[in-house]
Design a protein around this motif. Structure first.
Motif, PDB file in Angstrom:
ATOM      1  N   ALA A   1       6.553  -7.056 -19.799  1.00 45.15           N
ATOM      2  CA  ALA A   1       5.956  -8.287 -19.416  1.00 45.15           C
ATOM      3  C   ALA A   1       6.935  -9.184 -18.746  1.00 45.15           C
ATOM      4  N   VAL A   2       7.951  -9.448 -19.449  1.00 44.15           N
ATOM      5  CA  VAL A   2       9.089 -10.776 -19.142  1.00 44.15           C
ATOM      6  C   VAL A   2      10.496 -10.218 -18.830  1.00 44.15           C
ATOM      7  N   PHE A   3      10.599  -8.856 -18.228  1.00 40.79           N
ATOM      8  CA  PHE A   3      11.856  -8.430 -18.078  1.00 40.79           C
ATOM      9  C   PHE A   3      12.474  -9.430 -16.782  1.00 40.79           C
ATOM     10  N   SER A   4      13.598  -9.663 -16.668  1.00 40.23           N
ATOM     11  CA  SER A   4      14.173 -10.513 -15.667  1.00 40.23           C
ATOM     12  C   SER A   4      15.017  -9.807 -14.676  1.00 40.23           C
ATOM     13  N   ASP A   5      15.882  -9.181 -15.210  1.00 35.21           N
ATOM     14  CA  ASP A   5      16.843  -8.204 -14.502  1.00 35.21           C
ATOM     15  C   ASP A   5      17.305  -6.947 -15.000  1.00 35.21           C
ATOM     16  N   GLY A   6      18.167  -6.233 -14.364  1.00 34.11           N
ATOM     17  CA  GLY A   6      18.981  -5.062 -15.011  1.00 34.11           C
ATOM     18  C   GLY A   6      19.240  -4.354 -13.863  1.00 34.11           C
ATOM     19  N   SER A   7      19.745  -3.107 -14.283  1.00 34.73           N
ATOM     20  CA  SER A   7      20.136  -2.220 -13.190  1.00 34.73           C
ATOM     21  C   SER A   7      19.281  -1.319 -12.641  1.00 34.73           C
ATOM     22  N   PHE A   8      19.717  -0.718 -11.403  1.00 33.88           N
ATOM     23  CA  PHE A   8      18.681   0.271 -10.952  1.00 33.88           C
ATOM     24  C   PHE A   8      19.829   1.325 -10.340  1.00 33.88           C
ATOM     25  N   CYS A   9      19.441   2.648 -10.476  1.00 34.46           N
ATOM     26  CA  CYS A   9      20.519   3.577  -9.606  1.00 34.46           C
ATOM     27  C   CYS A   9      19.711   4.698  -9.492  1.00 34.46           C
ATOM     28  N   TYR A  10      20.007   5.336  -8.506  1.00 38.40           N
ATOM     29  CA  TYR A  10      19.111   6.454  -7.680  1.00 38.40           C
ATOM     30  C   TYR A  10      20.183   7.256  -7.282  1.00 38.40           C
ATOM     31  N   VAL A  11      20.492   8.596  -7.672  1.00 40.48           N
ATOM     32  CA  VAL A  11      21.347   9.310  -6.932  1.00 40.48           C
ATOM     33  C   VAL A  11      20.522  10.548  -6.414  1.00 40.48           C
ATOM     34  N   PRO A  12      20.579  10.626  -4.969  1.00 41.03           N
ATOM     35  CA  PRO A  12      19.819  11.597  -4.402  1.00 41.03           C
ATOM     36  C   PRO A  12      20.280  12.960  -4.554  1.00 41.03           C
ATOM     37  N   LYS A  13      19.262  13.797  -3.987  1.00 37.26           N
ATOM     38  CA  LYS A  13      19.560  15.386  -4.321  1.00 37.26           C
ATOM     39  C   LYS A  13      20.881  16.285  -3.945  1.00 37.26           C
ATOM     40  N   GLY A  14      21.531  16.766  -5.140  1.00 42.33           N
ATOM     41  CA  GLY A  14      22.577  17.241  -4.639  1.00 42.33           C
ATOM     42  C   GLY A  14      23.711  16.523  -4.832  1.00 42.33           C
ATOM     43  N   VAL A  15      23.892  15.263  -4.976  1.00 38.55           N
ATOM     44  CA  VAL A  15      24.923  14.499  -5.049  1.00 38.55           C
ATOM     45  C   VAL A  15      25.332  14.062  -6.297  1.00 38.55           C
ATOM     46  N   GLN A  16      26.662  14.310  -6.253  1.00 44.94           N
ATOM     47  CA  GLN A  16      27.655  14.028  -7.552  1.00 44.94           C
ATOM     48  C   GLN A  16      28.088  12.685  -7.548  1.00 44.94           C
TER      49      GLN A  16
ATOM     50  N   PRO B   1       6.172  -7.851  -5.587  1.00 45.19           N
ATOM     51  CA  PRO B   1       5.369  -7.144  -5.129  1.00 45.19           C
ATOM     52  C   PRO B   1       3.765  -7.238  -6.192  1.00 45.19           C
ATOM     53  N   SER B   2       2.623  -7.371  -5.783  1.00 48.68           N
ATOM     54  CA  SER B   2       1.584  -7.538  -6.693  1.00 48.68           C
ATOM     55  C   SER B   2       1.471  -6.416  -7.721  1.00 48.68           C
ATOM     56  N   PHE B   3       1.922  -5.167  -7.015  1.00 46.72           N
ATOM     57  CA  PHE B   3       1.814  -4.236  -8.375  1.00 46.72           C
ATOM     58  C   PHE B   3       2.495  -4.377  -9.567  1.00 46.72           C
ATOM     59  N   LEU B   4       3.806  -5.059  -9.373  1.00 44.12           N
ATOM     60  CA  LEU B   4       4.451  -5.172 -10.518  1.00 44.12           C
ATOM     61  C   LEU B   4       3.900  -6.627 -11.302  1.00 44.12           C
TER      62      LEU B   4
ATOM     63  N   HIS C   1      13.468  -0.926  -2.441  1.00 45.45           N
ATOM     64  CA  HIS C   1      12.949   0.301  -2.665  1.00 45.45           C
ATOM     65  C   HIS C   1      11.687   0.218  -3.485  1.00 45.45           C
ATOM     66  N   PRO C   2      10.732  -0.478  -3.252  1.00 46.80           N
ATOM     67  CA  PRO C   2       9.576  -0.542  -4.168  1.00 46.80           C
ATOM     68  C   PRO C   2       8.986   0.739  -4.509  1.00 46.80           C
ATOM     69  N   GLU C   3       8.908   1.789  -3.533  1.00 46.00           N
ATOM     70  CA  GLU C   3       8.343   2.960  -3.601  1.00 46.00           C
ATOM     71  C   GLU C   3       9.038   3.801  -4.847  1.00 46.00           C
ATOM     72  N   LEU C   4      10.298   3.482  -5.005  1.00 44.09           N
ATOM     73  CA  LEU C   4      10.956   4.121  -6.231  1.00 44.09           C
ATOM     74  C   LEU C   4      10.648   3.564  -7.506  1.00 44.09           C
ATOM     75  N   ILE C   5      10.494   2.445  -7.377  1.00 43.27           N
ATOM     76  CA  ILE C   5      10.217   1.426  -8.623  1.00 43.27           C
ATOM     77  C   ILE C   5       8.687   1.902  -9.125  1.00 43.27           C
ATOM     78  N   LYS C   6       7.930   2.180  -8.137  1.00 42.15           N
ATOM     79  CA  LYS C   6       6.598   2.198  -8.339  1.00 42.15           C
ATOM     80  C   LYS C   6       6.183   3.574  -8.837  1.00 42.15           C
ATOM     81  N   LYS C   7       7.080   4.503  -8.406  1.00 43.53           N
ATOM     82  CA  LYS C   7       6.903   5.857  -9.026  1.00 43.53           C
ATOM     83  C   LYS C   7       7.578   6.209 -10.473  1.00 43.53           C
TER      84      LYS C   7
END
Lengths: 250, 481
Positions: free
Chosen positions: B186-201, B48-51, B161-167
Motif C-alpha cells: 500500500a505505501v511503499f515509497s521506493d526501492g531498487s529494480f533490476c532486469y537482466v535480459p536473456k543470456g546476459v551475465q 500510472p493508475s494500475f499501480l 518500464h511500466p510493462e515489466l512492473i505490471k507483469k
C-alpha cells in the motif's frame, strides 16, 4: 636465575584442594619429569601454571623468568614463553591450523615488539618444522584438530610448540594415546627442542615416554605434594616397583 | 586470577558507529495512514493508475488484517497512525549527475563507506542508494544499459518500464501475502529494480544501500529483480540507520524472479541500529523476501548476515517451480544485548528434481534471543526433490537463548529431506586453547565465531565476506565472560 620457581603452591578446583604445597625449580636447559598416579594433581599443576580458569590458587607463588605469572592472563603467560602441550587438544571447526598458528605466532611477536610475519615468511617457518614432525602439508588447511586421530593431535601440539619456540615447554600426558611410531616422532620433536636456555616439564603417568625423552630430574607427585625427587633412575625404579612402593616409604 | 569480566564489559559498551544523523531538509508526509495517504504517495510519485489501484487494493486488504504475533519475539504494539509514510530529501529538480546531489548527503554516504564517487565506482560496484524513501543516484547505469541491463530506482522503473512492473510486481509476494508485505504494497515509497535480459551475465555486483535517516519514518522499500532466460546477476544489499531512542519500522519486500537457466544471488549484510544495551530504540526489521525459480534449471541463492536491528523477522524463501531448479539459503544471524531474531527460510518444492540447501548459523550473546524457523515443503509432483538443512546455534554466556523450529512437509515418496542441527556453547576449552597460544580473548572469540560461520561467509562476494567478518567482530566485542 631459575627459569621457573614454584614455591609452596596450593590450588583448589571446585572447592577441593588439589595442590598442597608444590616446590619445584627448573633451570634453563633442564628437563624435569613429574610422575604420579591418577588423581595426584599432575594435570592440575600443568593447568595452574598455564593459568586455566576455575583453578583457584590458594597459596604460594610462581616466578617465571623472574616475573610473577600468577597475576597474568593465560595469553600473557604464553607470550612470556610458556607453552602447554594439551592432554586433550580441542577442535575448532572452520579455523585452519595455519590460520590459527599464524595468529599465535604474530600475537607473540607483537607482544615482544617484533614485526609480524607475512604469509611468505610464515610459510617458510612452518615448512621447516613440519619436516621435523613428519607432518603432511594437508594438515595446515584442515580445521584445527578436527577429525585428527589421537596421534595426529599430539603431533600437532609438538609441531605448534616447535613453531612458537617457547622458553618453557609443559607436556601434559603427551604420550597418552600414542602408538610407538608416533611416540618416537613426538619425542624426536621434543628432543630437537632441548637446548641450554630452554626448560622442559614432562607430566606423565608412565615411564615409557622417558625412554625417549630422557629427563635430568624426576619428581613423584602424590596427593598434591612432591614426595620424592631423583634422577632418571627413579623413573625406572617406579616402573619396576609401582607407586605403592613410595606410598609405604612416604 | 583476575577475571576478564570488567574488560569485557568495557568492550561490550562500545557504541554503534553508524549512529549519526544527517541534517537535511526533507519532504515528509504527516504521520497517519488512510486511503488519502496512499493516494498521496502514488500521486507524489506520478504513478500510472494500475499501480494506484494496486496500492489501494492492498490497503483495503490490510485493514482487514491483524498484526501477527506468532514469531518468537516480543515487542510493544506499533501505532501505525504515528508513522510518517513518506519522507524524501527536498529537491527542486531531477538530478542529472552526482555533482548535483546535496553535499550533506554525499558526506553521509562517505561516512557509510558507500562508493558513490566515480573513482570508487571503478572498483566495480554499481550502487543504487536509497536514502529514506527516494533513490538518490544510481551509478554505473550507462555501462549496464549497454548490455541491456536495467538497474534503477523502483520509481524510475515505474515511469520507464511500466510493462515489466505490471507483469512482475506482486507475482512472487502477492499484495495479500502477510500483514507487513500488504502494508508495504500500500505505501511503499521506493526501492531498487533490476532486469537482466536473456543470456546476459551481469558483469559486476549490483548493490543497494539503504539508510533510515528521518525520525519517525518507516522505510517501506520494494525491490524487484528479474533475471530473464539464461541471465545471471549477483546483488548485495547493505543497511544502516542512525541511533534513535524510539523504534523504527522497516517493512520491505523483495521479489526475485528467475526464468529458465537464470541465476540470482542475493546477499544481505544487515546492520540496522540494534538499540542500546538495555534494548531501548532500534529498528524493527520485518521484511518479506521471496524468490521464484520460475523456469527450469534456474537457481536462486540467498545469503544473509544479520547483525543489527532490535528485532529481525524475515524468511528469505524460494519457490522452486521449474524442474531441476535450485534454492539456497545461507544465513548468519547474531543477537547480542536485547536483540531478538526470528529468521529462517521456506523452500517450496513444486517442480521435479528440485533441490534446496539451507545452512543457518545462529549466534546468541548477552540477553539475545535467536530463533531459526524453517519450512521445507515438498509437493506431490516434486518427484526426486531433495533438501539438506543444517542448522547450528552457538551460545555465548548463559543469559541468551537459541531456538529451532524446523517444519518439514513431504507429499512425494521419492523426495528426500535431511535435517541436521547442533547447539554449542562457545567452549571455555576452545578459548583457553587459543589463549594458551598467546591469542587474546577478543581475537579468540572472533576466530571461533568466524570459523563457525565459515560455510556462510564463503558464499558472500569476497570483499563483503571481509566486511561481514569485521562486523561480526564489532557486534560481539566483549560478549564473552
Amino acid at each position: 636465575m631459575a627459569l621457573l620457581e614454584v614455591d609452596n603452591l596450593s590450588a583448589r578446583v571446585q572447592g577441593r584442594d588439589i595442590l598442597k604445597g608444590i616446590n619445584l625449580t627448573i633451570n634453563p636447559g633442564e628437563v624435569h619429569a613429574i610422575m604420579g598416579p591418577n588423581g595426584s594433581g599432575k594435570s592440575t599443576l600443568a593447568s595452574v601454571l598455564a593459568g586455566r580458569d576455575n583453578y583457584e590458587v590458594t597459596g604460594g607463588s610462581v616466578q617465571f623468568n623472574g616475573k610473577d605469572i600468577l597475576e597474568m592472563s593465560p595469553d600473557e603467560r604464553a607470550c612470556e614463553g610458556l607453552f602447554l602441550a594439551f592432554q586433550y587438544p580441542v577442535e575448532i571447526p572452520g579455523v585452519s591450523t595455519s590460520y590459527f598458528l599464524k595468529a599465535a605466532v604474530n600475537a607473540i611477536r607483537k607482544y615482544r615488539g617484533e614485526p609480524e610475519l607475512d604469509a611468505m615468511d610464515f610459510l617458510k617457518l612452518i615448512k621447516e618444522k613440519m619436516k621435523l614432525l613428519e607432518m603432511d602439508q594437508s594438515f595446515m588447511n584442515r580445521s584445527i584438530n578436527e577429525g585428527f586421530s589421537g596421534g595426529e593431535k599430539k603431533r600437532n601440539e609438538i609441531f605448534q610448540m616447535t613453531v612458537l619456540d617457547p622458553k618453557l615447554c609443559i607436556l601434559d600426558e603427551t604420550d597418552s594415546g600414542l602408538d610407538i611410531d608416533a611416540l618416537k616422532i613426538v619425542s624426536q620433536g621434543v628432543n630437537a627442542l632441548r637446548n641450554p636456555t630452554r626448560g622442559i616439564l614432562v607430566v606423565t603417568h608412565y615411564q615409557r615416554l622417558l625412554n625417549y625423552i630422557v629427563p635430568d630430574f624426576v619428581h613423584v607427585l602424590r596427593d598434591g605434594r612432591i614426595i620424592k625427587s631423583g634422577d632418571k633412575s627413579l623413573a625406572l625404579e617406579l616402573e619396576a616397583k609401582g607407586y605403592g612402593w613410595l606410598e609405604n616409604a612416604a | 586470577m583476575p577475571t576478564e569480566t570488567s574488560a569485557i564489559e568495557t568492550m561490550a559498551n562500545k557504541e554503534y558507529k553508524w549512529g549519526f544523523v544527517t541534517d537535511l531538509e526533507s519532504d515528509t508526509l504527516p504521520p497517519g495512514l488512510n486511503e488519502d495517504t496512499v493516494r498521496a504517495i502514488s500521486a507524489l510519485k506520478n504513478e500510472p493508475s494500475f499501480l494506484t489501484e494496486w496500492r489501494l487494493k492492498a490497503f483495503r486488504h490490510w485493514q482487514t488484517m491483524t498484526e501477527p504475533h506468532w514469531p518468537n519475539v516480543k515487542f510493544a504494539p506499533i501505532d501505525y497512525q504515528a508513522v510518517s509514510y513518506y519522507s524524501a530529501p527536498k529537491k527542486k529538480k531531477t538530478l542529472a549527475s552526482l555533482d548535483e546531489v546535496d553535499p550533506e548527503l554525499l558526506k553521509t554516504y562517505e561516512k557509510l563507506g558507500v562508493p558513490l564517487h566515480e573513482q570508487k565506482i571503478f572498483a566495480g560496484v554499481a550502487v543504487d542508494a536509497v536514502f529514506d524513501s527516494v533513490s538518490v543516484a544510481t551509478t554505473f547505469k550507462e555501462k549496464l544499459a549497454e548490455m541491456g541491463i536495467i538497474f534503477c530506482s523502483f520509481s524510475e522503473a515505474v515511469q520507464k518500464h511500466p510493462e515489466l512492473i505490471k507483469k512482475y510486481l506482486g507475482s512472487v509476494v502477492p499484495y495479500s501475502d502477510n500483514f507487513f508485505a500488504t502494508l508495504n504494497s500500500a505505501v511503499f515509497s521506493d526501492g531498487s529494480f533490476c532486469y537482466v535480459p536473456k543470456g546476459v551475465q551481469c558483469p559486476m555486483e549490483l548493490s543497494t544501500y539503504f539508510r533510515i535517516n528521518e525520525r519517525n519514518t518507516g522505510q517501506f522499500e520494494r525491490t524487484l529483480i528479474i533475471a530473464d532466460e539464461g541471465a545471471s546477476v549477483s546483488y548485495l544489499e547493505g543497511c544502516t540507520a542512525p541511533m534513535r531512542d524510539e523504534n523504527q519500522l522497516h517493512a520491505a519486500v523483495v521479489e526475485l524472479v528467475a526464468l529458465g537457466d537464470a541465476r540470482i544471488k542475493y546477499s544481505t549484510v544487515q546492520n540496522w541500529y540494534p538499540g542500546d544495551k538495555d534494548g531501548k530504540g532500534g529498528i524493527y526489521n520485518f521484511v518479506t523476501k521471496r524468490g521464484k525459480c520460475l523456469g527450469d534449471n534456474s537457481r536462486i541463492s540467498w545469503t544473509q548476515v544479520e547483525t543489527g536491528s532490535a528485532i529481525t523477522w524475515k524468511y528469505p524463501s524460494v519457490i522452486l517451480q521449474g524442474d531441476n531448479s535450485v534454492g539456497e539459503f545461507y544465513s548468519v544471524a547474531l543477537t547480542n544485548h536485547r536483540q531478538q531474531a526470528d529468521t529462517g527460510t521456506k523452500m517450496i518444492h513444486i517442480g521435479r528434481n528440485t533441490r534446496s540447501t539451507i545452512v543457518s548459523k545462529g549466534i546468541s550473546a548477552g540477553f539475545g534471543q535467536n530463533t531459526y524457523r524453517g519450512l521445507v515443503k515438498i509437493l506431490k509432483h516434486a518427484t526426486g526433490a531433495r533438501n539438506y538443512t543444517q542448522c547450528d546455534s552457538m551460545l555465548i554466556g548463559d543469559k541468551c537463548g537459541a531456538h529451532t523450529f524446523p517444519y518439514i512437509e513431504v507429499r512425494n515418496t521419492s523426495a528426500r529431506a535431511e535435517h541436521e542441527a547442533s547447539t554449542s556453547k562457545i567452549g571455555e576449552d576452545q578459548l583457553f586453547y587459543c589463549k594458551q597460544r598467546g591469542i587474546s580473548l577478543e581475537d579468540a572469540v572472533n576466530m571461533i565465531i568466524n570459523g563457525f560461520c565459515k560455510e556462510v561467509f564463503k558464499e558472500l562476494p569476497m570483499e563483503f565476506a571481509v566486511e561481514a567478518q569485521k562486523l561480526l567482530g564489532v557486534s560481539l566485542e566483549g560478549s564473552v565472560g
